[in-house]
Design a protein around this motif. Structure first.
Motif, PDB file in Angstrom:
ATOM      1  N   THR A   2      64.616  -0.884 -11.598  1.00 58.34           N
ATOM      2  CA  THR A   2      64.637   0.280 -12.457  1.00 58.34           C
ATOM      3  C   THR A   2      65.163  -0.007 -13.852  1.00 58.34           C
ATOM      4  OG1 THR A   2      66.803   0.878 -11.624  1.00 58.34           O
ATOM      5  CG2 THR A   2      64.879   1.899 -10.544  1.00 58.34           C
ATOM      6  N   GLY A   3      65.380  -1.233 -14.217  1.00 61.01           N
ATOM      7  CA  GLY A   3      65.897  -1.542 -15.541  1.00 61.01           C
ATOM      8  C   GLY A   3      64.909  -2.330 -16.349  1.00 61.01           C
ATOM      9  N   SER A   4      65.300  -2.614 -17.565  1.00 61.93           N
ATOM     10  CA  SER A   4      64.476  -3.445 -18.420  1.00 61.93           C
ATOM     11  C   SER A   4      64.894  -4.897 -18.229  1.00 61.93           C
ATOM     12  CB  SER A   4      64.671  -3.033 -19.880  1.00 61.93           C
ATOM     13  OG  SER A   4      63.933  -3.873 -20.707  1.00 61.93           O
ATOM     14  N   ASP A  24      62.779   5.198  -6.420  1.00 54.85           N
ATOM     15  CA  ASP A  24      64.008   4.964  -5.665  1.00 54.85           C
ATOM     16  C   ASP A  24      63.977   3.551  -5.089  1.00 54.85           C
ATOM     17  OD1 ASP A  24      66.182   4.920  -3.969  1.00 54.85           O
ATOM     18  OD2 ASP A  24      65.567   6.674  -2.802  1.00 54.85           O
ATOM     19  N   PRO A  25      64.901   2.663  -5.484  1.00 51.74           N
ATOM     20  CA  PRO A  25      64.894   1.281  -4.996  1.00 51.74           C
ATOM     21  C   PRO A  25      65.022   1.168  -3.479  1.00 51.74           C
ATOM     22  CG  PRO A  25      66.466   1.534  -6.795  1.00 51.74           C
ATOM     23  CD  PRO A  25      65.964   2.905  -6.445  1.00 51.74           C
ATOM     24  N   GLU A  26      65.649   2.147  -2.828  1.00 50.39           N
ATOM     25  CA  GLU A  26      65.815   2.087  -1.377  1.00 50.39           C
ATOM     26  C   GLU A  26      64.484   2.137  -0.638  1.00 50.39           C
ATOM     27  OE1 GLU A  26      68.858   4.481   0.353  1.00 50.39           O
ATOM     28  OE2 GLU A  26      70.218   4.087  -1.319  1.00 50.39           O
ATOM     29  N   PHE A  29      63.642  -1.547  -0.924  1.00 48.37           N
ATOM     30  CA  PHE A  29      64.676  -2.435  -0.400  1.00 48.37           C
ATOM     31  C   PHE A  29      65.529  -1.705   0.628  1.00 48.37           C
ATOM     32  CE2 PHE A  29      63.649  -4.075  -4.576  1.00 48.37           C
ATOM     33  CZ  PHE A  29      63.456  -5.406  -4.306  1.00 48.37           C
ATOM     34  N   PRO A  30      64.975  -1.472   1.831  1.00 44.61           N
ATOM     35  CA  PRO A  30      65.787  -0.823   2.870  1.00 44.61           C
ATOM     36  C   PRO A  30      66.905  -1.772   3.308  1.00 44.61           C
ATOM     37  CG  PRO A  30      63.725  -1.619   3.773  1.00 44.61           C
ATOM     38  CD  PRO A  30      63.662  -1.835   2.286  1.00 44.61           C
ATOM     39  N   LEU A  31      67.900  -1.234   3.987  1.00 47.07           N
ATOM     40  CA  LEU A  31      69.033  -2.054   4.420  1.00 47.07           C
ATOM     41  C   LEU A  31      68.601  -3.222   5.290  1.00 47.07           C
ATOM     42  CD1 LEU A  31      71.694   0.695   5.143  1.00 47.07           C
ATOM     43  CD2 LEU A  31      71.510  -0.808   3.154  1.00 47.07           C
ATOM     44  N   SER A  32      67.585  -3.017   6.109  1.00 47.95           N
ATOM     45  CA  SER A  32      67.036  -4.112   6.907  1.00 47.95           C
ATOM     46  C   SER A  32      65.600  -3.776   7.260  1.00 47.95           C
ATOM     47  CB  SER A  32      67.858  -4.333   8.181  1.00 47.95           C
ATOM     48  OG  SER A  32      67.571  -3.320   9.127  1.00 47.95           O
ATOM     49  N   ASP A  33      64.842  -4.801   7.666  1.00 44.91           N
ATOM     50  CA  ASP A  33      63.455  -4.564   8.061  1.00 44.91           C
ATOM     51  C   ASP A  33      63.371  -3.599   9.227  1.00 44.91           C
ATOM     52  OD1 ASP A  33      62.270  -6.097   6.104  1.00 44.91           O
ATOM     53  OD2 ASP A  33      62.149  -7.896   7.344  1.00 44.91           O
ATOM     54  N   SER A  34      64.374  -3.602  10.093  1.00 44.18           N
ATOM     55  CA  SER A  34      64.329  -2.738  11.271  1.00 44.18           C
ATOM     56  C   SER A  34      64.627  -1.280  10.939  1.00 44.18           C
ATOM     57  CB  SER A  34      65.300  -3.246  12.342  1.00 44.18           C
ATOM     58  OG  SER A  34      66.615  -3.202  11.854  1.00 44.18           O
ATOM     59  N   THR A  35      65.275  -1.013   9.785  1.00 37.95           N
ATOM     60  CA  THR A  35      65.593   0.370   9.445  1.00 37.95           C
ATOM     61  C   THR A  35      64.529   1.029   8.577  1.00 37.95           C
ATOM     62  OG1 THR A  35      66.865  -0.222   7.473  1.00 37.95           O
ATOM     63  CG2 THR A  35      68.080  -0.050   9.558  1.00 37.95           C
ATOM     64  N   VAL A  36      63.582   0.262   8.088  1.00 35.13           N
ATOM     65  CA  VAL A  36      62.550   0.844   7.238  1.00 35.13           C
ATOM     66  C   VAL A  36      61.589   1.662   8.110  1.00 35.13           C
ATOM     67  CG1 VAL A  36      61.008  -1.159   7.306  1.00 35.13           C
ATOM     68  CG2 VAL A  36      60.892   0.418   5.387  1.00 35.13           C
ATOM     69  N   SER A  37      61.361   2.891   7.682  1.00 37.41           N
ATOM     70  CA  SER A  37      60.418   3.712   8.423  1.00 37.41           C
ATOM     71  C   SER A  37      59.007   3.327   8.007  1.00 37.41           C
ATOM     72  CB  SER A  37      60.663   5.196   8.148  1.00 37.41           C
ATOM     73  OG  SER A  37      60.166   5.558   6.882  1.00 37.41           O
ATOM     74  N   GLU A  38      58.082   3.542   8.897  1.00 34.93           N
ATOM     75  CA  GLU A  38      56.672   3.245   8.591  1.00 34.93           C
ATOM     76  C   GLU A  38      56.204   4.064   7.393  1.00 34.93           C
ATOM     77  OE1 GLU A  38      53.209   1.303   8.585  1.00 34.93           O
ATOM     78  OE2 GLU A  38      54.951   0.793   9.791  1.00 34.93           O
ATOM     79  N   ALA A  39      56.667   5.307   7.285  1.00 37.51           N
ATOM     80  CA  ALA A  39      56.278   6.165   6.163  1.00 37.51           C
ATOM     81  C   ALA A  39      56.789   5.592   4.839  1.00 37.51           C
ATOM     82  CB  ALA A  39      56.801   7.584   6.369  1.00 37.51           C
ATOM     83  N   ASP A  40      58.052   5.116   4.835  1.00 40.54           N
ATOM     84  CA  ASP A  40      58.602   4.520   3.609  1.00 40.54           C
ATOM     85  C   ASP A  40      57.842   3.254   3.232  1.00 40.54           C
ATOM     86  OD1 ASP A  40      60.503   6.468   3.211  1.00 40.54           O
ATOM     87  OD2 ASP A  40      62.158   5.311   4.074  1.00 40.54           O
ATOM     88  N   ALA A  41      57.546   2.421   4.216  1.00 38.70           N
ATOM     89  CA  ALA A  41      56.799   1.186   3.943  1.00 38.70           C
ATOM     90  C   ALA A  41      55.416   1.512   3.402  1.00 38.70           C
ATOM     91  CB  ALA A  41      56.702   0.334   5.200  1.00 38.70           C
ATOM     92  N   GLU A  66      61.654 -14.767  -2.341  1.00 40.07           N
ATOM     93  CA  GLU A  66      62.273 -13.453  -2.170  1.00 40.07           C
ATOM     94  C   GLU A  66      62.088 -12.999  -0.728  1.00 40.07           C
ATOM     95  OE1 GLU A  66      64.536 -10.642  -2.558  1.00 40.07           O
ATOM     96  OE2 GLU A  66      64.133 -11.526  -4.518  1.00 40.07           O
ATOM     97  N   ASP A  67      63.184 -12.838  -0.035  1.00 36.50           N
ATOM     98  CA  ASP A  67      63.139 -12.509   1.389  1.00 36.50           C
ATOM     99  C   ASP A  67      63.597 -11.092   1.700  1.00 36.50           C
ATOM    100  OD1 ASP A  67      61.940 -14.141   3.194  1.00 36.50           O
ATOM    101  OD2 ASP A  67      63.769 -15.077   3.915  1.00 36.50           O
ATOM    102  N   ASP A  68      63.667 -10.247   0.704  1.00 39.02           N
ATOM    103  CA  ASP A  68      64.056  -8.858   0.916  1.00 39.02           C
ATOM    104  C   ASP A  68      63.054  -7.944   0.237  1.00 39.02           C
ATOM    105  OD1 ASP A  68      66.599  -9.215   2.291  1.00 39.02           O
ATOM    106  OD2 ASP A  68      67.322 -10.035   0.384  1.00 39.02           O
ATOM    107  N   GLY A  69      62.803  -6.830   0.855  1.00 37.94           N
ATOM    108  CA  GLY A  69      62.039  -5.772   0.225  1.00 37.94           C
ATOM    109  C   GLY A  69      60.528  -5.952   0.214  1.00 37.94           C
ATOM    110  N   ILE A  70      59.902  -4.962  -0.410  1.00 37.75           N
ATOM    111  CA  ILE A  70      58.458  -4.932  -0.607  1.00 37.75           C
ATOM    112  C   ILE A  70      58.205  -5.402  -2.036  1.00 37.75           C
ATOM    113  CG2 ILE A  70      56.393  -3.475  -0.699  1.00 37.75           C
ATOM    114  CD1 ILE A  70      57.480  -3.345   2.077  1.00 37.75           C
TER     115      ILE A  70
END
Length: 113
Positions: A2-4, A24-26, A29-41, A66-70
């Motif tokens: 969200t920055g320059s 929204d960065p969350e 970048f959810p807290l873990s792959d297991s906590t990401v909802s299918e809808a958010d992904a 990069e091993d985190d996030g989408i």
């Protein structure tokens, strides 16, 4: 996201043009792959698919491990599969139907989930 990211006012970085700027960065970048909802992904990947810098984003994430996030509409697991497919030597597989064989883009790992 969200920055320059540019170093000087007259230098524009690909990240400044990303569709996720202001989102929204969350979602990305959810807290873990297991906590990401299918809808958010699905939402995160939909934002990526309309992004003018999707390829630059995906390439950066793959090149930098990069091993985190989408990133660039890919999950961490998909990026790991791409890195393995690109860096591992092509091997002939003996057995039924060439299982597990990667021999070019026609047999590339499926990125759709």
């Amino acid at each position: 996201m969200t920055g320059s990211f540019h170093a000087s006012p007259d230098h524009r970085d690909w990240r400044d043009r990303a569709a996720c700027v202001g989102e929204d960065p969350e979602v990305f970048f959810p807290l873990s792959d297991s906590t990401v909802s299918e809808a958010d992904a699905r939402y995160a990947r939909a934002v990526c698919r309309r992004c003018p810098v999707l390829v630059s984003c995906r390439t950066w994430a793959i090149d930098h491990g990069e091993d985190d996030g989408i990133w660039g509409a890919t999950t961490a697991g998909q990026r790991r599969a791409i890195r393995r497919a690109v860096t591992e030597p092509v091997r002939a597989v003996h057995g039924s139907a060439g299982e597990g064989r990667y021999d070019g883009p026609d047999n590339a790992p499926d990125l759709e989930e």
